[in-house]
Design a protein around this motif. Structure first.
Motif, PDB file in Angstrom:
ATOM      1  N   ALA A   1       0.835  -1.208   0.000  1.00 27.62           N
ATOM      2  CA  ALA A   1       0.000   0.000   0.000  1.00 27.62           C
ATOM      3  C   ALA A   1       0.859   1.243   0.000  1.00 27.62           C
ATOM      4  N   LYS A   2       1.935   1.227   0.803  1.00 28.53           N
ATOM      5  CA  LYS A   2       2.845   2.379   0.853  1.00 28.53           C
ATOM      6  C   LYS A   2       3.533   2.605  -0.489  1.00 28.53           C
ATOM      7  N   ALA A   3       3.740   1.509  -1.237  1.00 24.59           N
ATOM      8  CA  ALA A   3       4.413   1.600  -2.538  1.00 24.59           C
ATOM      9  C   ALA A   3       3.487   2.123  -3.629  1.00 24.59           C
ATOM     10  N   GLY A   4       2.185   2.354  -3.287  1.00 26.48           N
ATOM     11  CA  GLY A   4       1.270   2.953  -4.248  1.00 26.48           C
ATOM     12  C   GLY A   4       0.290   1.988  -4.869  1.00 26.48           C
ATOM     13  N   ASP A   5       0.266   0.716  -4.392  1.00 29.42           N
ATOM     14  CA  ASP A   5      -0.669  -0.280  -4.921  1.00 29.42           C
ATOM     15  C   ASP A   5      -2.073   0.044  -4.408  1.00 29.42           C
ATOM     16  N   MET A   6      -2.958   0.531  -5.307  1.00 27.92           N
ATOM     17  CA  MET A   6      -4.298   0.978  -4.915  1.00 27.92           C
ATOM     18  C   MET A   6      -5.151  -0.171  -4.390  1.00 27.92           C
ATOM     19  N   GLN A   7      -5.014  -1.344  -5.046  1.00 32.85           N
ATOM     20  CA  GLN A   7      -5.791  -2.501  -4.602  1.00 32.85           C
ATOM     21  C   GLN A   7      -5.370  -2.906  -3.186  1.00 32.85           C
ATOM     22  N   ALA A   8      -4.072  -2.836  -2.899  1.00 35.45           N
ATOM     23  CA  ALA A   8      -3.558  -3.152  -1.567  1.00 35.45           C
ATOM     24  C   ALA A   8      -4.079  -2.149  -0.542  1.00 35.45           C
ATOM     25  N   ARG A   9      -4.161  -0.890  -0.938  1.00 39.21           N
ATOM     26  CA  ARG A   9      -4.670   0.134  -0.023  1.00 39.21           C
ATOM     27  C   ARG A   9      -6.129  -0.141   0.344  1.00 39.21           C
ATOM     28  N   VAL A  10      -6.928  -0.472  -0.683  1.00 45.69           N
ATOM     29  CA  VAL A  10      -8.347  -0.746  -0.435  1.00 45.69           C
ATOM     30  C   VAL A  10      -8.483  -1.938   0.514  1.00 45.69           C
ATOM     31  N   LEU A  11      -7.729  -3.014   0.239  1.00 47.62           N
ATOM     32  CA  LEU A  11      -7.806  -4.209   1.069  1.00 47.62           C
ATOM     33  C   LEU A  11      -7.323  -3.924   2.497  1.00 47.62           C
TER      34      LEU A  11
ATOM     35  N   ILE B   1      -7.374  -1.016   4.065  1.00 47.73           N
ATOM     36  CA  ILE B   1      -8.392  -0.178   4.735  1.00 47.73           C
ATOM     37  C   ILE B   1      -9.569  -1.045   5.182  1.00 47.73           C
ATOM     38  N   GLN B   2      -9.985  -1.998   4.306  1.00 46.06           N
ATOM     39  CA  GLN B   2     -11.096  -2.887   4.667  1.00 46.06           C
ATOM     40  C   GLN B   2     -10.781  -3.697   5.917  1.00 46.06           C
ATOM     41  N   MET B   3      -9.556  -4.224   5.979  1.00 47.40           N
ATOM     42  CA  MET B   3      -9.162  -5.049   7.118  1.00 47.40           C
ATOM     43  C   MET B   3      -9.077  -4.216   8.395  1.00 47.40           C
ATOM     44  N   GLU B   4      -8.600  -2.983   8.261  1.00 48.89           N
ATOM     45  CA  GLU B   4      -8.554  -2.108   9.440  1.00 48.89           C
ATOM     46  C   GLU B   4      -9.957  -1.733   9.903  1.00 48.89           C
ATOM     47  N   MET B   5     -10.855  -1.497   8.951  1.00 48.60           N
ATOM     48  CA  MET B   5     -12.237  -1.139   9.312  1.00 48.60           C
ATOM     49  C   MET B   5     -12.914  -2.296  10.049  1.00 48.60           C
ATOM     50  N   LEU B   6     -12.600  -3.527   9.644  1.00 44.87           N
ATOM     51  CA  LEU B   6     -13.162  -4.691  10.336  1.00 44.87           C
ATOM     52  C   LEU B   6     -12.687  -4.749  11.783  1.00 44.87           C
ATOM     53  N   GLN B   7     -11.447  -4.288  12.005  1.00 40.38           N
ATOM     54  CA  GLN B   7     -10.886  -4.280  13.354  1.00 40.38           C
ATOM     55  C   GLN B   7     -11.211  -2.987  14.114  1.00 40.38           C
TER      56      GLN B   7
ATOM     57  N   SER C   1      -4.163   5.331   6.820  1.00 38.58           N
ATOM     58  CA  SER C   1      -5.315   4.769   6.101  1.00 38.58           C
ATOM     59  C   SER C   1      -6.372   5.843   5.876  1.00 38.58           C
ATOM     60  N   TYR C   2      -6.578   6.681   6.889  1.00 39.76           N
ATOM     61  CA  TYR C   2      -7.551   7.767   6.754  1.00 39.76           C
ATOM     62  C   TYR C   2      -7.130   8.712   5.627  1.00 39.76           C
TER      63      TYR C   2
ATOM     64  N   GLY D   1     -12.666  10.577  -6.832  1.00 33.79           N
ATOM     65  CA  GLY D   1     -13.911  10.102  -7.428  1.00 33.79           C
ATOM     66  C   GLY D   1     -14.272   8.664  -7.168  1.00 33.79           C
ATOM     67  N   ASP D   2     -13.587   8.005  -6.226  1.00 37.63           N
ATOM     68  CA  ASP D   2     -13.896   6.608  -5.902  1.00 37.63           C
ATOM     69  C   ASP D   2     -15.149   6.564  -5.015  1.00 37.63           C
ATOM     70  N   PHE D   3     -16.259   6.081  -5.621  1.00 37.03           N
ATOM     71  CA  PHE D   3     -17.536   6.053  -4.892  1.00 37.03           C
ATOM     72  C   PHE D   3     -17.469   5.142  -3.668  1.00 37.03           C
ATOM     73  N   TYR D   4     -16.766   4.020  -3.810  1.00 34.99           N
ATOM     74  CA  TYR D   4     -16.639   3.098  -2.674  1.00 34.99           C
ATOM     75  C   TYR D   4     -15.941   3.802  -1.513  1.00 34.99           C
ATOM     76  N   ALA D   5     -14.857   4.509  -1.816  1.00 36.10           N
ATOM     77  CA  ALA D   5     -14.101   5.209  -0.775  1.00 36.10           C
ATOM     78  C   ALA D   5     -14.962   6.283  -0.126  1.00 36.10           C
ATOM     79  N   ARG D   6     -15.763   6.964  -0.931  1.00 38.61           N
ATOM     80  CA  ARG D   6     -16.645   8.005  -0.378  1.00 38.61           C
ATOM     81  C   ARG D   6     -17.662   7.400   0.592  1.00 38.61           C
ATOM     82  N   ASN D   7     -18.190   6.243   0.227  1.00 39.23           N
ATOM     83  CA  ASN D   7     -19.177   5.587   1.083  1.00 39.23           C
ATOM     84  C   ASN D   7     -18.546   5.124   2.400  1.00 39.23           C
ATOM     85  N   VAL D   8     -17.358   4.512   2.301  1.00 40.03           N
ATOM     86  CA  VAL D   8     -16.655   4.052   3.506  1.00 40.03           C
ATOM     87  C   VAL D   8     -16.293   5.231   4.388  1.00 40.03           C
ATOM     88  N   LEU D   9     -15.795   6.322   3.784  1.00 44.42           N
ATOM     89  CA  LEU D   9     -15.412   7.511   4.537  1.00 44.42           C
ATOM     90  C   LEU D   9     -16.616   8.117   5.246  1.00 44.42           C
TER      91      LEU D   9
END
Length: 575
Positions: free
Chosen positions: A17-27, A29-35, A42-43, A53-61
């Motif tokens: 995620a730190k290296a810029g992998d967007m899919q890794a960032r989403v995953l 964030i999901q795992m942190e939200m579960l915890q 992550s915030y 413009g990521d609708f999923y991110a807007r909804n989670v936020l």
């Protein structure tokens, strides 16, 4: 940047995620939200994704911010994002918009807009919007949302898997609509879906204890009360104690009852104070301890428990564990009526009124013997010497403490008529009496008669009528209602046919079972003077009055009324 301890997999994911992998960032964030442990990084990633413009991110936020009200955010930006989501996911977009305007939530606090977006979301098929709409409409009781409409919304969405708060609303609506079978059915569904929810256990237990929608069964009721108690419910503990106290659904077990009252008290139950105090007062299930009982009652009074107020008032009346004090007893009974909001385990209403009447009667008898003679002696002496300061003090004392004595009321009126006290004091005392009249019918009646007869004040029939009506509203006394009606009708109190008609309606509706009112209805129907002439109805009401033991000569009364020899007021006094 600080990060909490993560497993090896989470650490590897974080590096990606730190290296810029967007899919890794989403995953990540999901795992942190579960915890429920969203880190600062992550915030920042979540906000950045939402900005792009990521609708999923807007909804989670949005959901994260709603659950963390202390976090500041540009809500206008969130509003814009939610509006942009309408075309892609209208249900979720309207759900977000309603939350932004929801009362008490961070955002804009506009109930009307919140309601509008919830309706749009419900129309778009969002169950979340439908549930929130139903709960909000039930809480605020809007005229546009009758109980039947709220229930229809919930039934359309289905309650399987719904939040416990939604199920509670549904059960309460069924109870309000007196649909007992549905209330029981939905409470069972609620308990099945959420077996660890103590509220559903309490509903089922109460239904079985009261025979509401099911056959009364104290054993089943006790089973669910016990389940609620095991889940930490304070009322469940209280009811388990009470059922062992009286032997409903089980054998009487005083020690177990006292134990559960103690548990309920420690869990925060206010009603447990009175029950545990009874145990210590009479040695029920515990060793008798009057000091402990008194402490519990005093603590319960501070918690505004009306049963404790009553029990402590009785202690002061009997002078058993405290020194006898009738005034203190009356004050506690006054508090008991103020705090009386429907005790869950016993009804003390009649006992409170009976003890209040007893205390008041004995206190007045005591004052008649001791205080009143010395008070009148001081009054007559000050009056003879024209000692205005002393008279002012005595008048103030009369209004504040002893206005229920008729002799002292006469002293007050005489002082007003003779103008032997200062105008400012008169104004102050009259204002004090007017405030007292809002709660005390006898004071309201006294002021009404002052204005009616012009004693101590300028005669004002309109004001007299207002205070007569206030006195009636505090007592619903039939005699007063009849007097008001006849005096309005005769024009001796206030010439207002609309007011007379209103009191006629009150008489016919509120006192329809009164023998005297039924007798008068018979006279009115016979003459066609107040109600339409109808001999059969007249005989019907005469018969009803006679069946209730009202003895009068309707023929003679009718003749006298026709000749004008007997007024309506004289008919009123017929026994």
């Amino acid at each position: 940047m600080f990060f909490p301890y993560y497993s090896k997999e989470m650490t590897e994911l974080l590096e990606c995620a730190k290296a810029g992998d967007m899919q890794a960032r989403v995953l990540f964030i999901q795992m942190e939200m579960l915890q429920e442990n969203l880190s600062t990084q992550s915030y920042i990633w979540l906000v950045d994704m939402a900005e792009n413009g990521d609708f999923y991110a807007r909804n989670v936020l949005y959901h994260y911010l709603m659950g963390h009200e202390e976090i500041s955010f540009d809500w206008e930006k969130m509003l814009k994002w939610a509006e942009e989501m309408i075309e892609e996911d209208p249900g979720e977009a309207y759900h977000m918009l309603s939350g932004l305007y929801a009362p008490g939530m961070p955002g804009f606090d506009d109930v009307d807009k919140c309601l509008r977006y919830l309706e749009l979301g419900t129309e778009a098929g969002s169950k979340d919007c439908a549930y929130k709409l139903a709960c909000l409409a039930y809480e605020f009781r809007w005229d546009d949302f009758p109980m039947s409409r709220i229930r229809a919304i919930l039934e359309k969405c289905g309650l399987k898997g719904a939040h416990p708060a939604v199920m509670k609303v549904m059960v309460n609506i069924c109870v309000e609509q007196n649909d007992a079978e549905a209330a029981v059915r939905y409470s069972r569904l609620w308990n099945k879906e959420y077996p660890d929810d103590s509220e559903s256990c309490m509903f089922i237990a109460n239904f079985y204890a009261n025979g509401y929608g099911v056959k009364r069964d104290y054993k089943i009721a006790l089973k669910y009360y016990q389940k609620a108690a095991n889940l930490g419910d304070e009322d469940g503990m209280l009811y388990v104690g009470f059922m062992h106290f009286v032997g409903d659904g089980c054998r009487v077990n005083e020690s177990r009852a006292a134990d559960y009252f103690e548990r309920a008290l420690n869990a925060g139950s206010v009603n447990a104070y009175s029950m545990l105090a009874k145990c210590y007062l009479h040695g029920i299930g515990v060793k008798k301890n009057r000091k402990r009982a008194l402490e519990l009652l005093e603590q319960g009074v501070k918690k505004e428990n009306y049963a404790c107020c009553y029990l402590l008032a009785r202690c002061y009346y009997e002078g058993d564990i405290v020194e006898r004090d009738l005034k203190c007893s009356l004050e506690l009974l006054k508090d008991a009526r103020t705090f009386c909001k429907g005790c869950e385990i016993e009804n003390l209403g009649t006992e409170i009124e009976a003890l209040d009447a007893q205390c008041l009667s004995e206190l007045r008898e005591e004052e008649e013997r001791t205080l009143l003679p010395s008070f009148l002696e001081k009054w007559n002496k000050a009056l003879a010497e024209k000692d205005v300061p002393t008279l002012d003090n005595l008048l103030t004392d009369i209004v504040s403490n002893y206005f229920y004595h008729e002799q002292l009321q006469n002293c007050f009126v005489d002082a007003l008529e003779q103008k032997i006290c200062s105008p400012n004091l008169v104004k102050k005392l009259m204002n004090q009496l007017r405030r007292k009249a809002d709660e005390d019918s006898k004071t309201a009646l006294f002021i009404a008669r002052m204005y009616d007869n012009g004693r101590g004040v300028r005669r004002n029939l309109s004001t007299a009528y207002n205070y007569y009506e206030k006195a009636w509203r505090l007592t619903a006394d039939e005699e007063l209602a009849l007097t008001l009606y006849f005096r309005l009708l005769d024009g001796t109190l206030k010439s207002a046919s609309s007011s007379a008609f209103k009191w006629l309606s009150i008489l016919l509706q509120m006192y329809e079972n009164s023998p005297r009112v039924n007798y008068l209805r018979g006279l009115w129907h016979s003459l066609g003077r107040v109600l339409r002439r109808d001999k059969s109805l007249a005989e019907h009401y005469f018969s009803r009055a006679a069946e209730a033991g009202f003895v009068a000569d309707s023929k003679e009364d009718l003749k006298a009324l026709r000749r004008g020899q007997k007024s309506y007021m004289e008919c009123l006094r017929l026994k």
